[in-house]
Design a protein around this motif. Structure first.
Motif, PDB file in Angstrom:
ATOM      1  N   LEU A 490       0.815  -1.295  -0.122  1.00 22.85           N
ATOM      2  CA  LEU A 490      -0.155  -0.053   0.080  1.00 22.85           C
ATOM      3  C   LEU A 490       0.887   1.340   0.049  1.00 22.85           C
ATOM      4  O   LEU A 490       0.382   2.151  -0.559  1.00 22.85           O
ATOM      5  CB  LEU A 490      -1.028   0.082   1.093  1.00 22.85           C
ATOM      6  N   ALA A 491       2.100   1.118   0.750  1.00 20.65           N
ATOM      7  CA  ALA A 491       2.902   2.444   0.860  1.00 20.65           C
ATOM      8  C   ALA A 491       3.409   2.682  -0.505  1.00 20.65           C
ATOM      9  O   ALA A 491       3.369   3.767  -1.072  1.00 20.65           O
ATOM     10  CB  ALA A 491       4.008   2.147   1.841  1.00 20.65           C
ATOM     11  N   ALA A 492       3.914   1.570  -1.289  1.00 22.91           N
ATOM     12  CA  ALA A 492       4.236   1.826  -2.795  1.00 22.91           C
ATOM     13  C   ALA A 492       3.328   2.353  -3.633  1.00 22.91           C
ATOM     14  O   ALA A 492       3.447   3.365  -4.418  1.00 22.91           O
ATOM     15  CB  ALA A 492       4.679   0.473  -3.316  1.00 22.91           C
ATOM     16  N   VAL A 493       1.940   1.646  -3.516  1.00 23.64           N
ATOM     17  CA  VAL A 493       0.798   2.273  -4.321  1.00 23.64           C
ATOM     18  C   VAL A 493       0.412   3.698  -4.125  1.00 23.64           C
ATOM     19  O   VAL A 493       0.427   4.686  -4.934  1.00 23.64           O
ATOM     20  CB  VAL A 493      -0.229   1.495  -4.309  1.00 23.64           C
ATOM     21  N   VAL A 494       0.277   4.059  -2.521  1.00 20.23           N
ATOM     22  CA  VAL A 494      -0.036   5.194  -2.188  1.00 20.23           C
ATOM     23  C   VAL A 494       1.057   6.333  -3.170  1.00 20.23           C
ATOM     24  O   VAL A 494       0.872   7.431  -3.542  1.00 20.23           O
ATOM     25  CB  VAL A 494      -0.121   5.539  -1.031  1.00 20.23           C
ATOM     26  N   GLY A 495       2.420   5.740  -2.666  1.00 19.53           N
ATOM     27  CA  GLY A 495       3.583   6.746  -3.148  1.00 19.53           C
ATOM     28  C   GLY A 495       3.310   7.242  -4.836  1.00 19.53           C
ATOM     29  O   GLY A 495       3.913   8.075  -5.198  1.00 19.53           O
ATOM     30  N   ALA A 496       2.823   6.263  -5.487  1.00 20.68           N
ATOM     31  CA  ALA A 496       2.801   6.479  -7.034  1.00 20.68           C
ATOM     32  C   ALA A 496       1.564   7.166  -7.224  1.00 20.68           C
ATOM     33  O   ALA A 496       1.237   7.264  -8.596  1.00 20.68           O
ATOM     34  CB  ALA A 496       2.906   5.144  -7.513  1.00 20.68           C
ATOM     35  N   CYS A 497       0.499   7.579  -6.294  1.00 19.88           N
ATOM     36  CA  CYS A 497      -0.614   8.314  -6.928  1.00 19.88           C
ATOM     37  C   CYS A 497      -0.336   9.508  -7.168  1.00 19.88           C
ATOM     38  O   CYS A 497      -0.651  10.416  -6.033  1.00 19.88           O
ATOM     39  CB  CYS A 497      -1.657   7.992  -5.896  1.00 19.88           C
TER      40      CYS A 497
END
Ligand SMILES: C[S@@+](CC[C@H](N)C(=O)[O-])C[C@H]1O[C@@H](n2cnc3c(N)ncnc32)[C@H](O)[C@@H]1O
Length: 542
Positions: A490-497
Motif C-alpha cells: 500500500l505504501a508503494a501504491v500510495v506513493g505512486a498516486c
C-alpha cells in the motif's frame, strides 16, 4: 442621547409591557419580549445597545487588552480575582467587561458613559442590570464571541445567565448557558453548505442557530426552557439576525411533521441520577435515565431529516457491564435507515465523570452536598453496571434514496483535543468521498486516477542500521489529524498516486517490483485505498 422610558413610548405601540407575550413570527412562535417588554420596544432598545457595544468597541481583542493572559486563563477556570486586580481595566470597555464579563457592579455614571445611546434607564428596562444602592449590578452575562466558521471570521455579542463567580452561589437549575467548550466543538463541526432549513434542537443562548443562520435560509431553534428561547431571541436581535424561529417544547415535539436539510444539537447529554435532591440542570440534563437523551435525539432525527439531510450532534454513551459502548450506540442506529458516523473523542471513568459534573454545578468537593451527590451518581452508575462514559460526535444522514451505505464507529483521540474548528468542510468531504468510492466496483476503482491530499506526509521508522523501514505511517495535517499504518504494497501504491497513472496500472507495476501476483496485490490494497479515500488521504485526481 440616551434612551429614556418616556421616549420608549414613541418607539412603539406598547401592549402590557410587564407581560411576557408571544406573537406569531412566520410559521413559528417566539417570545416577543426577552426582557419582559413589548417586542418593538425591545428591538429598539436592543438596537441602541448594539450601537453602543459596537462603538465601545466591546470586542474580544479589546477585552484581551484589559488583563493579562494569565488572568484570562484564570477567568476561564472560573476565577475572576486576577482580572479584577488588573490596572488596565479602565475606559468604556473596562466598564462593560467589569459588569458583564466579571459580573461586578459598577457606578451608574460609568455605565451611562459606556452605553451613551441606551443609557442607564434603557439598560434597566432591558433587564441587563439592577440597582444596588449607587451601583448597577449585572443581571446577565454579555460578552463578545469571535469565531471562524465555515463561512469565515465573525463576531457576535452573546447574552446568557450569570455564572457561579458572578452569582457567588451555585447556579440555579434553570441556568441558561453561554458559549462553552461543547458549543464551540459543535459549531466547529457544523457543515456550512448552503441549505434551506436547519433545526437547532436545544438552542440555549442560540449560538448554533446563529451559526446555522449564516448558511441556511431558515432556522428553527427549539428548547424546553422559555428563558433560553428569550435569551436566544435577544441574541439574534442584538446581532441583526432575523431568520430564526424560536419554538418551545421537548425534543422533536415542536417540529412534528416537518423535515429539515440539517439538524444540529448539543443536547443536554450529561448523565444524571434521577431522584430527590439531585439538581436537574436544564442546560445539561435531559431528564432521562442514563444516555437515553442521546438515543432519543438519534432516533428522533431519523423522522425529521429530509432526503440527503444531515444531523450533527454531541453525546455521551455508557459502557455497561464491560460491553463496548459502540454495541449500544450501534443498536440505536439500527432501524433508523440513516447513514451514521460516530467519532468517540474521549472515555472517562465513571467516578471522574461524576466528580466533573457535580463540580460543574458549583458544588465544592469535600462538602456534605458533594458527597451526597457523589453517592447518588455512583449508585446510579452501579444500577446499570456503568464503569466508563464515552464522549463524541455523531453525524447522521438520510440517504437520498435506498438503504444506508455508511456505518462508521471509530475512536479518534489524537492531537485534535476538543478543538473541532474547521471540521465542517472535512466532514462534508468525508461523506462525499465515501459516496464516491462506495459507488465504484473494484474494477472501476482500479481504473480511477488518484492523488495524495496536500496535507499528507509519510513517516518511516527504521531499526538502526536497517535498509528497510519497520513502520510506515501516513499522517494527515488537517481533518481529524489521522495516522494510517501502511504495509509495503500500500505504501508503494500510495506513493505512486500522482494523478497520472490509474490505481490498477500502479498495482501492476508494484506487483512486478515486489514479485507478487498482481490480482492478489490489488485485492490486498483496494480496501486500504477505499479507507484512504473516505478519510481524505487520497482524492480523485482533478
Ligand atoms: C448543552 S445546552 C446547549 C445550548 C446550545 N445549543 C449550545 O450549543 O451551547 C442544552 C440545551 O438543551 C435544552 N434542553 C434540555 N432538555 C431539552 C429537551 N428535552 N428538549 C429540547 N431542549 C432541551 C436546555 O434547556 C439547553 O438550553
Amino acid at each position: 442621547m440616551a434612551y429614556s422610558p418616556a421616549e420608549g413610548l414613541t418607539l412603539a405601540l406598547r401592549g402590557d409591557e410587564n407581560a411576557l407575550i408571544s406573537v406569531p413570527v412566520r410559521s413559528g412562535w417566539v417570545a416577543a419580549a426577552p426582557m419582559g417588554l413589548n417586542d418593538a420596544v425591545t428591538s429598539a432598545l436592543i438596537a441602541l445597545l448594539r450601537d453602543d457595544l459596537f462603538a465601545a468597541p466591546f470586542t474580544t481583542s479589546a477585552i484581551d487588552e484589559l488583563w493579562t493572559a494569565d488572568a484570562a486563563a484564570a477567568l476561564r477556570r472560573g476565577h475572576r480575582e486576577p482580572a479584577l486586580r488588573s490596572t488596565a481595566r479602565v475606559g468604556d470597555v473596562g466598564t462593560l467587561a467589569t459588569l458583564f464579563v466579571l459580573g461586578v457592579a459598577v457606578p451608574a455614571a460609568e455605565l451611562g458613559a459606556a452605553l451613551p445611546s441606551l443609557g442607564v434607564d434603557g439598560a434597566l428596562e432591558l433587564g441587563l442590570v439592577e440597582r444596588r444602592g449607587a451601583l448597577l449590578a449585572p443581571l446577565l452575562d454579555l460578552r463578545p464571541h469571535a469565531f471562524v466558521d465555515e463561512l469565515g471570521p465573525g463576531s457576535w455579542w452573546i447574552a446568557s445567565d450569570l455564572g457561579e463567580a458572578a452569582l457567588g452561589t451555585a447556579i440555579p437549575a434553570t441556568h441558561v448557558l453561554g458559549v462553552g467548550g461543547a458549543s464551540v466543538t459543535l459549531s466547529g463541526l457544523m457543515i456550512g453548505d448552503r441549505v434551506r432549513s436547519v433545526l437547532d434542537l436545544g438552542t440555549g443562548c442560540g449560538i448554533q442557530a446563529l451559526h446555522a443562520a449564516r448558511h441556511a435560509k431558515r432556522v428553527v431553534a427549539t428548547d424546553i426552557s422559555q428563558r433560553a428561547l428569550d435569551l436566544a431571541a435577544f441574541n439574534a436581535t442584538l446581532n441583526g439576525v432575523d431568520s430564526i424561529e424560536f419554538r418551545l417544547g421537548s425534543l422533536f415535539e415542536p417540529v412534528a411533521g416537518e423535515s429539515f436539510d440539517q439538524i444540529v444539537s448539543n443536547p443536554p447529554f450529561v448523565i444524571t441520577p434521577r431522584g430527590e435532591g439531585v439538581p436537574e440542570y436544564e442546560y445539561r440534563d435531559g431528564g432521562l435515565v442514563g444516555d437515553a437523551i442521546v438515543s432519543s435525539v438519534i432516533t428522533g432525527a431519523a423522522a425529521r431529516l429530509a432526503p440527503g439531510g444531515v444531523a450533527q450532534l454531541l453525546g455521551n454513551w455508557e459502557y455497561r457491564d464491560g460491553v463496548d459502548a459502540f454495541e449500544r450506540v450501534g443498536a440505536w442506529l439500527d432501524g433508523t435507515g440513516l447513514d451514521a458516523w460516530v467519532v468517540e473523542r474521549e472515555v472517562q471513568p465513571a467516578a471522574l465523570y461524576a466528580e466533573t459534573w457535580i463540580r460543574d454545578g458549583g458544588i465544592l468537593p469535600r462538602t456534605a452536598e458533594f458527597d451526597r451527590l457523589y453517592t447518588a451518581w455512583l449508585d446510579d452508575f452501579a444500577d446499570r453496571g456503568v464503569d466508563r462514559i464515552g464522549f463524541g460526535y455523531v453525524t447522521l444522514r438520510r440517504p437520498e434514496s435506498g438503504a444506508p451505505t455508511l456505518r462508521r464507529l471509530e475512536r479518534l483521540d489524537g492531537a485534535l483535543g476538543h478543538n473541532a474548528t474547521g471540521l465542517g468542510s472535512h466532514i462534508a468531504a468525508t461523506l462525499a468521498a465515501h459516496d464516491w468510492q462506495n459507488a465504484l466496483s473494484d474494477t472501476e476503482l482500479a481504473l480511477a486516477t488518484l492523488s495524495v491530499a496536500g496535507d499528507v506526509t509519510e513517516e518511516r521508522h527504521y531499526w538502526p542500521g536497517d535498509e528497510h523501514p519497520t513502520v510506515m505511517d501516513l499522517r494527515q495535517g488537517g481533518g481529524f489529524g489521522r495516522t494510517f499504518p501502511l504495509g509495503t504494497a500500500l505504501a508503494a501504491v500510495v506513493g505512486a498516486c500522482d494523478g497520472e497513472l490509474g490505481v490498477g496500472a500502479i498495482c501492476f507495476a508494484v506487483a512486478q517490483l515486489l514479485e507478487v501476483d498482481e490480482g492478489e496485490l490489488l485485492s490486498e490494497v483496494l480496501p486500504g485505498i477505499r479507507e484512504l479515500l473516505t478519510t481524505g488521504f487520497l482524492a480523485p485526481a482533478e
